[in-house]
Design an enzyme around this catalytic site. Structure first.
Site, PDB file in Angstrom:
ATOM      1  N   TYR A 251      33.421-169.513  39.582  1.00 39.06           N
ATOM      2  CA  TYR A 251      34.375-168.983  40.570  1.00 39.06           C
ATOM      3  C   TYR A 251      33.669-168.730  41.906  1.00 39.06           C
ATOM      4  O   TYR A 251      32.447-168.812  42.000  1.00 39.06           O
ATOM      5  CB  TYR A 251      34.930-167.667  40.009  1.00 39.06           C
TER       6      TYR A 251
ATOM      7  N   GLU B 249      -7.676-156.253  42.035  1.00 39.83           N
ATOM      8  CA  GLU B 249      -7.305-156.527  43.417  1.00 39.83           C
ATOM      9  C   GLU B 249      -5.815-156.245  43.641  1.00 39.83           C
ATOM     10  O   GLU B 249      -4.985-156.551  42.798  1.00 39.83           O
ATOM     11  CB  GLU B 249      -7.608-157.988  43.776  1.00 39.83           C
TER      12      GLU B 249
ATOM     13  N   THR C 257      31.442-160.602  42.663  1.00 41.87           N
ATOM     14  CA  THR C 257      32.383-161.061  41.652  1.00 41.87           C
ATOM     15  C   THR C 257      33.548-160.096  41.487  1.00 41.87           C
ATOM     16  O   THR C 257      34.650-160.506  41.133  1.00 41.87           O
ATOM     17  CB  THR C 257      31.628-161.248  40.315  1.00 41.87           C
TER      18      THR C 257
ATOM     19  N   LYS D 136      19.358-155.667  36.479  1.00 46.14           N
ATOM     20  CA  LYS D 136      20.230-156.627  35.804  1.00 46.14           C
ATOM     21  C   LYS D 136      19.404-157.372  34.756  1.00 46.14           C
ATOM     22  O   LYS D 136      18.377-157.954  35.076  1.00 46.14           O
ATOM     23  CB  LYS D 136      20.815-157.604  36.822  1.00 46.14           C
TER      24      LYS D 136
ATOM     25  N   THR E 157      26.724-158.495  41.601  1.00 45.96           N
ATOM     26  CA  THR E 157      25.751-157.924  40.666  1.00 45.96           C
ATOM     27  C   THR E 157      24.361-158.540  40.781  1.00 45.96           C
ATOM     28  O   THR E 157      23.381-157.948  40.335  1.00 45.96           O
ATOM     29  CB  THR E 157      26.243-158.091  39.210  1.00 45.96           C
ATOM     30  N   ASP E 158      24.273-159.754  41.359  1.00 51.62           N
ATOM     31  CA  ASP E 158      22.978-160.450  41.370  1.00 51.62           C
ATOM     32  C   ASP E 158      21.887-159.649  42.081  1.00 51.62           C
ATOM     33  O   ASP E 158      20.740-159.630  41.634  1.00 51.62           O
ATOM     34  CB  ASP E 158      23.120-161.834  42.003  1.00 51.62           C
TER      35      ASP E 158
ATOM     36  N   SER F  55      26.420-161.661  46.422  1.00 57.87           N
ATOM     37  CA  SER F  55      25.315-160.751  46.764  1.00 57.87           C
ATOM     38  C   SER F  55      23.978-161.450  46.938  1.00 57.87           C
ATOM     39  O   SER F  55      23.030-160.867  47.458  1.00 57.87           O
ATOM     40  CB  SER F  55      25.205-159.616  45.748  1.00 57.87           C
TER      41      SER F  55
HETATM   42  N1  ASN Z   1      28.591-160.976  38.953  1.00 52.46           N
HETATM   43  C1  ASN Z   1      28.322-161.180  40.245  1.00 52.46           C
HETATM   44  O1  ASN Z   1      28.703-160.349  41.062  1.00 52.46           O
HETATM   45  C2  ASN Z   1      27.516-162.391  40.620  1.00 52.46           C
HETATM   46  C3  ASN Z   1      27.709-162.923  42.012  1.00 52.46           C
HETATM   47  N2  ASN Z   1      26.949-164.144  42.173  1.00 52.46           N
HETATM   48  C4  ASN Z   1      27.239-161.940  43.062  1.00 52.46           C
HETATM   49  O2  ASN Z   1      26.212-161.335  42.925  1.00 52.46           O
HETATM   50  O3  ASN Z   1      27.887-161.810  44.061  1.00 52.46           O
END
Ligand code: ASN
Length: 325
Positions: free
Chosen positions: A29, A288, A15, A168, A95-96, A62
């Site tokens: 986006y 286990e 992002t 996260k 961020t994912d 990501s």
């Molecule tokens: N805030 C983000 O970066 C989310 C995005 N879907 C990513 O991980 O690339």
């Protein structure tokens, strides 16, 4: 920070490189659109804190990050940090799965120099985009001597976290990166990093040398819930998994009906890690499989994969997850 300190930015998308036709779009986006030159040009202040160069290593959201790119990133950074002109590196990332890449780098890059992983929750085109400030802070951190010897660091929302513990915690908000129990290592006052403590190494942290490794063994994560049975555990093994992580309930508990399968896999030398779906805490429960200690399911997967890649036996793997010195 010394403006002459060399900082290399490796861009991978996310992002922070996201773009939308609408300035109010912060959810639908496209992540991983803008190139590193555009990101650097948007923040001329970078030149005040470091001598910055950028390299486009990938450009993806990501959720598409894979082990091939991870290995390339780790090897490239390890090599680059040997250059005396380079004070530190920054990785821009979605961020994912940022915490997975950051944890992987923390365990595989052996250097006292700072490695800083940074992302954003709002695309570059949004009102109040957080990417430019996050990037400036990340570069300021990578150029700063006080960041040395702290392992891989995560920067978002004016805060500095340890890659070993940070996760996260919120799907859409800018203050999503936290280590619920362990907290932050520091924060930014203006764009200057202020650490709360002198450098420390997380208990039980180990280095894995992947320099000669081509690929990593497949480890899958399965989510636990009422009525879970062994069908997907068996299917994962059939599909080539060399290890399993179960996002268990509470303190790593799993339904009684799955325990025979877990026991059988352990006897066959296929490690099964029981982590927790709760979002924080230690999995200590002795039953286990192997309790994940402080590692959440996604970090457990990275650790198990590295352990298997470097030939660790079952007892060694157990030690890796026990958080023992
Ligand atoms: N805030 C983000 O970066 C989310 C995005 N879907 C990513 O991980 O690339």
């Amino acid at each position: 920070a010394d403006a002459k300190s060399g900082v290399v930015i490796y861009a991978t998308g996310g992002t922070i490189a996201g773009s939308s036709a609408s300035s109010t779009d912060t959810t639908d986006y496209d992540a991983g659109k803008l190139g590193i030159e555009t990101l650097i040009k948007a923040v001329p202040e970078l030149n005040q804190v470091a001598t910055v160069t950028g390299e486009q290593l990938a450009n993806m959201p990501s959720q598409d990050m894979d082990q091939k790119t991870l290995m390339k990133l780790s090897k490239t950074i390890s090599q680059k940090l040997e250059d005396p002109a380079v004070h530190g590196v920054v990785v821009t990332h979605g961020t994912d799965t940022l915490e997975e890449t950051a944890f992987f780098l923390d365990l595989t890059v052996k250097s006292e120099k700072p490695v800083v992983v940074v992302g954003a929750m709002r695309p570059a085109t949004a009102v109040g985009a957080d990417g430019p400030m996050n990037l400036l802070e990340a570069v300021s951190l990578a150029a700063n001597d006080k960041a040395n010897g702290r392992g891989t660091l995560v920067v978002l929302n004016d805060r500095i976290g340890s890659a070993f513990y940070t996760t996260k915690t919120n799907s859409t908000m800018p203050d999503t990166f936290r280590a619920v129990e362990q907290g932050y290592l520091g924060s930014f006052v203006g764009i200057t990093p202020r650490f709360y403590y002198s450098p420390a190494t997380p208990t039980g942290k180990r280095h894995f040398d992947v320099s000669k490794q081509e690929s990593l063994p497949k480890v899958v994560i399965l989510y636990s819930y009422q009525d879970q049975d062994s069908a997907l555990i068996d299917a994962a093994i059939k599909d080539g998994a060399k290890g399993i992580v179960i996002a268990g309930t509470g303190n790593g508990s799993i339904p009684t009906r799955t325990k025979e399968t877990v026991k059988r896999l352990m006897e066959q030398g296929i490690p099964v890690i029981r982590s927790t779906r709760t979002g924080s805490g230690f999995v200590s429960r002795k039953e286990e499989g192997i309790g994940s200690g402080f590692f959440n399911p996604q970090k457990s997967r990275i650790l198990l994969s590295l352990a298997l890649a470097t030939g660790a036996d079952m007892a060694t793997i157990e030690r890796y997850f026990s958080a023992a010195e």
